[in-house]
Scaffold this motif. Structure first.
Motif, mmCIF file in Angstrom:
data_model
loop_
_atom_site.group_PDB
_atom_site.id
_atom_site.type_symbol
_atom_site.label_atom_id
_atom_site.label_comp_id
_atom_site.label_asym_id
_atom_site.label_seq_id
_atom_site.Cartn_x
_atom_site.Cartn_y
_atom_site.Cartn_z
ATOM 1 N N UNK A 154 0.828 -1.209 0.000
ATOM 2 C CA UNK A 154 0.000 0.000 0.000
ATOM 3 C C UNK A 154 0.862 1.259 0.000
ATOM 4 N N UNK A 155 1.971 1.236 0.761
ATOM 5 C CA UNK A 155 2.867 2.404 0.769
ATOM 6 C C UNK A 155 3.503 2.610 -0.601
ATOM 7 N N UNK A 156 3.867 1.514 -1.252
ATOM 8 C CA UNK A 156 4.472 1.610 -2.582
ATOM 9 C C UNK A 156 3.481 2.199 -3.583
ATOM 10 N N UNK A 157 2.233 1.767 -3.523
ATOM 11 C CA UNK A 157 1.226 2.282 -4.456
ATOM 12 C C UNK A 157 0.864 3.726 -4.110
ATOM 13 N N UNK A 158 0.907 4.048 -2.820
ATOM 14 C CA UNK A 158 0.609 5.427 -2.422
ATOM 15 C C UNK A 158 1.647 6.380 -3.008
ATOM 16 N N UNK A 159 2.906 5.969 -2.986
ATOM 17 C CA UNK A 159 3.967 6.798 -3.576
ATOM 18 C C UNK A 159 3.683 7.014 -5.063
ATOM 19 N N UNK A 160 3.319 5.936 -5.749
ATOM 20 C CA UNK A 160 2.986 6.056 -7.182
ATOM 21 C C UNK A 160 1.773 6.958 -7.381
ATOM 22 N N UNK A 161 0.765 6.784 -6.529
ATOM 23 C CA UNK A 161 -0.486 7.561 -6.626
ATOM 24 C C UNK A 161 -0.223 9.059 -6.434
ATOM 25 N N UNK A 162 0.619 9.389 -5.468
ATOM 26 C CA UNK A 162 0.979 10.801 -5.248
ATOM 27 C C UNK A 162 1.743 11.324 -6.459
ATOM 28 N N UNK A 163 2.677 10.499 -6.971
ATOM 29 C CA UNK A 163 3.469 10.914 -8.132
ATOM 30 C C UNK A 163 2.598 11.133 -9.365
ATOM 31 N N UNK A 164 1.469 10.438 -9.409
ATOM 32 C CA UNK A 164 0.526 10.614 -10.512
ATOM 33 C C UNK A 164 -0.453 11.754 -10.247
#
Length: 406
Positions: free
Chosen positions: A374-384
């Motif tokens: 979830x933390x890894x996807x959150x980083x991607x989500x913020x970057x997007x």
């Protein structure tokens, strides 16, 4: 015309005493003369605290013995508090606590009060009493002058130094009284280390005034500010913040004004909070407001600003914007800074699109790995830039889960 609940308190006292045994005193009288709102109603009386309690009980009013040793009882009438204090004179004082004797003499009571416009009394019939002969004039002209000798008044209670500057900030309309300033300067060392809660209360009330800048300058010039807040090295950012507030019509914010007085150093904020015994929520706000990361600059793109809002929260981001603006030297009308504040006020971070259950449904075993994914996807989500495309988030989850599982 007094409110019914106020008349009930006066009637209760006079029923156990005599007509004229109680008068309104202090701030309610002063503010009426100055045309300012009345916050509290204080009453002085010739009755002793025991007599006051008995009178209130007889009238069916609640009595709270808030400070009977010093003659003070709080009455509750119509859900409102009324502080009732027996006339008194000081027997001895150490600059913090006084031993008092109750009195029947209104003049003696006036002599122990702090400022002349606080030593005014009005009886229930509306008759005004000015024992010092100067209180009415002071109120109407905006003069903050001690009753009698300033050095004597301050030695009775050293926190009257801070009260002088607080009242100057709120009510002063003319040049400050020079005798008062000289006394504050001479005795400034005595205010350091006094009751932290009372110091905090006086300081925050001062900072809540419409324009505390002149009073803070006087405190700095006399050395009083350094005695209570040795962390303050400059008033420049504080002055700029007030100018921005005035230009942008921001609400008075004493907590942020306090933050503007110290450097951007969370450790200093912690020390100041401890020194002033600030409530935990205020301490946390100040510590967050003076943090250095992420760096706040006026040329941030909207995307960068949204990342900061998400990381810091709206209030902390707004606090840091205002402090950075005040310290930047940019105009109080700066559209760049104002635009960043507008973004914080109008943009609400969307909810994170995935849940823990969805992560496990993608094949991630229950346990610590769920949080890691979830933390890894959150980083991607913020970057997007907080993409709200659920399908894209699911596809990203599949890719991350496959990589971590295998």
């Amino acid at each position: 015309m007094a409110l019914p609940e106020t008349r009930a308190v006066i009637a209760a006292l006079e029923d156990r005493g005599f007509v004229g045994c109680a008068r309104f005193v202090g701030g309610c009288v002063r503010n009426t003369l100055m045309g300012k709102p009345i916050d509290d109603i204080d009453i002085a009386t010739t009755l002793t605290p025991d007599q006051v309690i008995d009178a209130l009980a007889h009238a069916g009013l609640r009595a709270i013995p808030t400070g009977v040793d010093h003659g003070t009882v709080t009455a509750i009438s119509g859900g409102k508090p009324y502080e009732i204090t027996t006339l008194r004179r000081d027997v001895s004082t150490d600059g913090r606590r006084a031993t008092v004797a109750f009195s029947q003499d209104w003049g003696q009571d006036a002599e122990r009060r702090d400022f002349r416009f606080n030593a005014l009394y009005v009886d229930p019939e509306g008759r005004l009493y000015d024992p010092t002969g100067e209180g009415v004039r002071d109120a109407r002209e905006g003069r903050v002058v001690f009753v009698g000798d300033p050095m004597t008044r301050i030695r009775e209670d050293y926190l009257r130094i801070l009260r002088f500057f607080r009242f100057q900030a709120w009510y002063g309309k003319v040049e400050p009284d020079q005798k008062a300033l000289a006394a504050c300067k001479a005795l400034k060392g005595m205010v350091s280390g006094r009751a932290a809660e009372r110091t905090q209360k006086e300081l925050m009330k001062l900072l809540a005034s419409d324009d505390p800048r002149p009073a803070l300058r006087l405190m700095a010039a006399t050395g009083v500010l350094g005695s209570i807040l040795p962390f303050v090295k400059s008033l420049a950012r504080f002055e700029s913040l007030l100018a921005i507030e005035t230009e942008q019509l921001f609400e008075n914010d004493p907590e942020l004004r306090l933050a503007a007085l110290i450097p951007d150093d969370p450790q200093v904020a912690e020390q100041m909070a401890e020194r002033l015994r600030l409530p935990n929520n205020v301490r946390d706000r100040l510590v967050d407001a003076v943090g250095k990361s992420p760096r706040i600059v006026s040329w941030m793109s909207p995307r960068e600003a949204r990342r900061c809002v998400y990381a810091l929260g709206i209030r902390t981001f707004s606090d840091r914007i205002k402090l950075a603006w005040a310290g930047s030297g940019r105009p109080v009308t700066s559209p760049q800074w104002r635009g960043l504040l507008a973004l914080a006020e109008t943009w609400t971070p969307p909810p994170f699109p995935l849940s823990g259950d969805e992560v496990m449904q993608a094949g991630v075993p229950k346990g610590p790995q769920v949080g890691e994914v979830m933390r890894e996807i959150e980083i991607w989500w913020i970057d997007q830039d907080f993409i709200e495309d659920k399908f894209s988030a699911i596809e990203r989850l599949k890719a991350v889960a496959q990589g971590m599982v295998y």
